[in-house]
Structure formats: C-alpha cells, structure tokens
Design a protein around this motif. Structure first.
Motif, PDB file in Angstrom:
ATOM      1  N   PRO A   1       0.811  -1.232   0.000  1.00  0.00           N
ATOM      2  CA  PRO A   1       0.000   0.000   0.000  1.00  0.00           C
ATOM      3  C   PRO A   1       0.844   1.283   0.000  1.00  0.00           C
ATOM      4  N   ASP A   2       2.103   1.206   0.448  1.00  0.00           N
ATOM      5  CA  ASP A   2       2.967   2.400   0.426  1.00  0.00           C
ATOM      6  C   ASP A   2       3.721   2.563  -0.891  1.00  0.00           C
ATOM      7  N   GLY A   3       3.474   1.674  -1.837  1.00  0.00           N
ATOM      8  CA  GLY A   3       4.118   1.810  -3.143  1.00  0.00           C
ATOM      9  C   GLY A   3       5.485   1.147  -3.230  1.00  0.00           C
ATOM     10  N   VAL A   4       5.875   0.367  -2.224  1.00  0.00           N
ATOM     11  CA  VAL A   4       7.154  -0.352  -2.277  1.00  0.00           C
ATOM     12  C   VAL A   4       6.985  -1.566  -3.188  1.00  0.00           C
ATOM     13  N   ARG A   5       7.949  -1.743  -4.105  1.00  0.00           N
ATOM     14  CA  ARG A   5       7.796  -2.757  -5.154  1.00  0.00           C
ATOM     15  C   ARG A   5       8.824  -3.877  -5.043  1.00  0.00           C
ATOM     16  N   ILE A   6       8.439  -5.045  -5.481  1.00  0.00           N
ATOM     17  CA  ILE A   6       9.381  -6.137  -5.755  1.00  0.00           C
ATOM     18  C   ILE A   6       8.945  -6.778  -7.073  1.00  0.00           C
ATOM     19  N   SER A   7       9.831  -6.680  -8.073  1.00  0.00           N
ATOM     20  CA  SER A   7       9.488  -7.128  -9.428  1.00  0.00           C
ATOM     21  C   SER A   7      10.101  -8.482  -9.762  1.00  0.00           C
ATOM     22  N   THR A   8       9.606  -9.025 -10.871  1.00  0.00           N
ATOM     23  CA  THR A   8      10.124 -10.272 -11.466  1.00  0.00           C
ATOM     24  C   THR A   8      10.003 -11.439 -10.482  1.00  0.00           C
ATOM     25  N   VAL A   9       8.817 -11.586  -9.913  1.00  0.00           N
ATOM     26  CA  VAL A   9       8.610 -12.652  -8.917  1.00  0.00           C
ATOM     27  C   VAL A   9       7.987 -13.914  -9.521  1.00  0.00           C
ATOM     28  N   GLU A  10       7.519 -13.857 -10.788  1.00  0.00           N
ATOM     29  CA  GLU A  10       6.653 -14.937 -11.278  1.00  0.00           C
ATOM     30  C   GLU A  10       7.368 -16.262 -11.531  1.00  0.00           C
ATOM     31  N   HIS A  11       8.645 -16.223 -11.935  1.00  0.00           N
ATOM     32  CA  HIS A  11       9.323 -17.493 -12.217  1.00  0.00           C
ATOM     33  C   HIS A  11       9.692 -18.210 -10.914  1.00  0.00           C
ATOM     34  N   LEU A  12      10.066 -17.405  -9.918  1.00  0.00           N
ATOM     35  CA  LEU A  12      10.280 -17.962  -8.580  1.00  0.00           C
ATOM     36  C   LEU A  12       8.975 -18.581  -8.069  1.00  0.00           C
ATOM     37  N   THR A  13       7.877 -17.846  -8.205  1.00  0.00           N
ATOM     38  CA  THR A  13       6.588 -18.316  -7.692  1.00  0.00           C
ATOM     39  C   THR A  13       6.170 -19.619  -8.367  1.00  0.00           C
ATOM     40  N   ALA A  14       6.444 -19.734  -9.669  1.00  0.00           N
ATOM     41  CA  ALA A  14       6.118 -20.975 -10.388  1.00  0.00           C
ATOM     42  C   ALA A  14       6.912 -22.140  -9.804  1.00  0.00           C
ATOM     43  N   ALA A  15       8.189 -21.911  -9.497  1.00  0.00           N
ATOM     44  CA  ALA A  15       9.019 -22.973  -8.906  1.00  0.00           C
ATOM     45  C   ALA A  15       8.479 -23.370  -7.531  1.00  0.00           C
ATOM     46  N   LEU A  16       8.035 -22.386  -6.748  1.00  0.00           N
ATOM     47  CA  LEU A  16       7.475 -22.680  -5.414  1.00  0.00           C
ATOM     48  C   LEU A  16       6.215 -23.524  -5.547  1.00  0.00           C
ATOM     49  N   CYS A  17       5.383 -23.190  -6.538  1.00  0.00           N
ATOM     50  CA  CYS A  17       4.149 -23.946  -6.784  1.00  0.00           C
ATOM     51  C   CYS A  17       4.504 -25.398  -7.117  1.00  0.00           C
ATOM     52  N   ALA A  18       5.510 -25.589  -7.959  1.00  0.00           N
ATOM     53  CA  ALA A  18       5.881 -26.945  -8.401  1.00  0.00           C
ATOM     54  C   ALA A  18       6.448 -27.784  -7.258  1.00  0.00           C
ATOM     55  N   LEU A  19       7.117 -27.133  -6.322  1.00  0.00           N
ATOM     56  CA  LEU A  19       7.702 -27.875  -5.198  1.00  0.00           C
ATOM     57  C   LEU A  19       6.744 -27.943  -4.007  1.00  0.00           C
ATOM     58  N   GLY A  20       5.583 -27.309  -4.143  1.00  0.00           N
ATOM     59  CA  GLY A  20       4.596 -27.340  -3.066  1.00  0.00           C
ATOM     60  C   GLY A  20       5.030 -26.528  -1.859  1.00  0.00           C
ATOM     61  N   ILE A  21       5.907 -25.527  -2.059  1.00  0.00           N
ATOM     62  CA  ILE A  21       6.384 -24.704  -0.935  1.00  0.00           C
ATOM     63  C   ILE A  21       5.357 -23.614  -0.624  1.00  0.00           C
ATOM     64  N   ASP A  22       4.819 -23.673   0.596  1.00  0.00           N
ATOM     65  CA  ASP A  22       3.789 -22.717   1.037  1.00  0.00           C
ATOM     66  C   ASP A  22       4.372 -21.576   1.839  1.00  0.00           C
ATOM     67  N   ASN A  23       5.510 -21.854   2.490  1.00  0.00           N
ATOM     68  CA  ASN A  23       6.056 -20.929   3.486  1.00  0.00           C
ATOM     69  C   ASN A  23       7.527 -20.662   3.195  1.00  0.00           C
ATOM     70  N   LEU A  24       7.854 -19.377   3.030  1.00  0.00           N
ATOM     71  CA  LEU A  24       9.230 -19.024   2.684  1.00  0.00           C
ATOM     72  C   LEU A  24       9.449 -17.547   2.976  1.00  0.00           C
ATOM     73  N   LEU A  25      10.635 -17.228   3.526  1.00  0.00           N
ATOM     74  CA  LEU A  25      11.035 -15.831   3.690  1.00  0.00           C
ATOM     75  C   LEU A  25      12.057 -15.516   2.612  1.00  0.00           C
ATOM     76  N   ILE A  26      11.859 -14.406   1.925  1.00  0.00           N
ATOM     77  CA  ILE A  26      12.755 -14.022   0.836  1.00  0.00           C
ATOM     78  C   ILE A  26      13.295 -12.633   1.143  1.00  0.00           C
ATOM     79  N   GLU A  27      14.602 -12.517   1.240  1.00  0.00           N
ATOM     80  CA  GLU A  27      15.231 -11.218   1.501  1.00  0.00           C
ATOM     81  C   GLU A  27      15.960 -10.791   0.245  1.00  0.00           C
ATOM     82  N   VAL A  28      15.619  -9.613  -0.262  1.00  0.00           N
ATOM     83  CA  VAL A  28      16.227  -9.158  -1.514  1.00  0.00           C
ATOM     84  C   VAL A  28      16.728  -7.727  -1.332  1.00  0.00           C
ATOM     85  N   ASN A  29      17.921  -7.433  -1.885  1.00  0.00           N
ATOM     86  CA  ASN A  29      18.541  -6.126  -1.645  1.00  0.00           C
ATOM     87  C   ASN A  29      18.312  -5.152  -2.803  1.00  0.00           C
TER      88      ASN A  29
END
Ligand SMILES: [Zn+2]
Length: 307
Positions: free
Chosen positions: A69-97
């Motif tokens: 809601p404050d306009g903070v962005r994180i882009s290019t997440v879809e290929h990672l998300t597809a991999a998470l879906c395929a591995l059945g990963i529901d819970n993950l913390l992602i730190e990006v700089n």
C-alpha cells in the motif's frame, strides 16, 4: 495428511536484475507453517516486508510485480513463484537487496535447482488448496482465461497466437496435468521471450537493462537470435504456461481446477485469480489426507533433494 512445506535450510543466489541490469542478491529462509510467501526489501531503511497475495500484484507490463500500500515494489517474482508452486512450498522468507529478484536464466529451472539443493521440509500443518467450485472467466478483447472445476487436481491448457516465421503454428498450444514432476520435466526450463524491436524500444526507454541472450529468447523478424536455439520446440507456449503457473500461485495456494486460456498474460491471469477470489461461492479451501484423493502430486522431499 498432505502437509505444508518450506525449505530445509537457507540458500542464496546472486544474479542480474532484469530492469536495472545491476547485481542483485536474494536469500531464501525456511518459514513456519501458516507464514506464506513473505518478501523483505533489505536495501530500504527501515526494511519493508510484504506478503505475496493476489491483491498486491500490480504493474504487470514486463513481469509480475508486488506492490504494497505504500508503493514499495518487488518485481520479477513470477518465475520464482512458479518454482514454489511446483515444489509445493507454502512458506518461505525471501530477503532481496533491490526492487527486483535476479532474473537468472529467464526460466524457473535455477530456482527449482536451488530449492531442491536446499531440500524440502514438511511442516506439521495441512496444506490448503484452492478448489474451484464453479466456472470463472475473464476476457480482454479476443484474449480470455477461465477456471472450471476438476476433481483430479490441476489441468492446464494454453494457446498463444503469434504470426512469426520462427513460431510454428502447430507448436502454439500446450496442455497437461500439472504436477511437480510434469512441470519440472516439461515446462520449468522454458525461457522468457521477446522481439528484437521491443528490446530496442525498451533499451531506448531505459527498461529491461539487464535483459540479454543469457536470460531471454530473442526473435528478430525471421528467426531466434540466440545461438543455442530453443530448449523445447514449443518453448514459447511453455513459457506462457510457466508464467500462468506463477501468476495463479500468487494467493499462496495451489489451485485445483481446469485452467484454460487463449493469448493470456500476467494481467489477465491476475484478473482471473482475483475474479475467483472475489466471490466465496467460486471456491473452497480444502485439505487432503492423501495426494491420491485428488491433490496435486508433488515431488517427494527426498526426491527433490536428489534432483
Ligand atoms: Zn515469464
């Protein structure tokens, strides 16, 4: 029961940001049941954390971007998300700089490899699936996408429509039953593609500065420019399938249903997911004692480790 999953130990990657062209680091950490997929921008002070949900998918011009809601962005997440879906990963913390994840090779394969190496850990909570209860359809001119009920898991059927000498008409449709294995073997290596004229336009507008033949299939007016050629004869439609897999997993729940689409993209996929979630009569959250009862079949944690 079919359990929620996370990764067994922390892992890191370094790569190029598609938009900035700068070096980006991302760290992936195990998370407990019920956490969801949670991103933290470590380059901001204070750090900003946001959960991946269908509602914070915003700018979908070049890739899928999460915006809080404050306009903070994180882009290019879809290929990672597809991999998470395929591995059945529901819970993950992602730190990006950076405001974007590294694009890696433009497919989901590097993420699948990374998490398989980290190992998959099953948690002490049932995994919740999003079962389609009645038909939902969205359209944008001639493009459309729909979800209908399916009692055997997730079936996906996608058609693209490009008129290009290097894109064989017979190879613009792909359909399959989604599983960890079928995604990994048939879809995960399909790379993003783009046209030379778009690359010239984007670079002139300082967009996609990290885009290169290392992370995309580029087509000129006649052929594929990449010297190595294609990874699959039907790599283009398979990449759209990969994108749809990631886009439909933005709620953090694997969908059980039949997904059919024509000329769809990130924006329409997100519209479909929001349409599904907009009315509680469209879906139900469901859990399973065994995969054989109709859940999606995932790669077993032990096998994922060996991949
Ligand atoms: Zn993509």
């Amino acid at each position: 029961m079919v359990r929620q999953r996370t990764i067994a130990k922390p892992v890191k990657v370094t790569g190029v940001g598609l938009h900035s062209g700068a070096k980006v680091e991302a760290a992936f950490l195990p998370a407990k049941e019920g956490t969801g997929i949670v991103y933290t921008r470590t380059d901001l002070s204070p750090k900003v954390t946001m959960k991946c949900t269908a509602d914070n998918v915003r700018d979908t011009q070049l890739c899928t971007t999460l915006v809080n809601p404050d306009g903070v962005r994180i882009s290019t997440v879809e290929h990672l998300t597809a991999a998470l879906c395929a591995l059945g990963i529901d819970n993950l913390l992602i730190e990006v700089n950076a405001p974007e994840l590294p694009v890696m090779d433009g497919s989901a394969q590097p993420f699948l490899y990374l998490f398989s190496k980290a190992g998959i850990k099953e948690l002490d909570a049932p995994k919740e699936f999003l079962r389609v209860a009645r038909k939902v359809r969205v359209e944008d001119k001639e493009k459309w996408a729909e979800l209908t009920p399916d009692d055997q898991g997730l079936y996906m059927d996608l058609t693209i429509d490009f008129n290009h000498p290097a894109m064989d008409r017979a190879l613009q449709h792909f359909a399959y039953r989604f599983s960890g294995k079928s995604f990994s073997e048939q879809v995960s290596r399909a790379r993003t593609f783009c046209f030379m004229r778009d690359v010239e336009y984007m670079h002139a507008h300082h967009l996609a500065l990290g885009g290169s033949l290392e992370n995309a299939v580029v087509l000129d007016d006649y052929r594929v420019v990449n010297p190595e050629g294609l990874r699959y004869p039907d790599e283009f439609v398979k990449h759209k399938m990969l994108d749809a897999t990631g886009d439909l997993y933005m709620s953090g729940h694997t969908i059980l249903g039949c997904f059919k689409a024509f000329k769809t993209g990130h924006a329409l996929n997100n519209m479909l997911l929001r349409a599904l979630l907009s009315d509680p009569r469209n879906y139900e959250l469901t859990t399973f004692e065994r995969e054989s009862e109709g859940a999606v079949e995932y790669i077993s944690p032990a096998r994922a480790l060996r991949a």
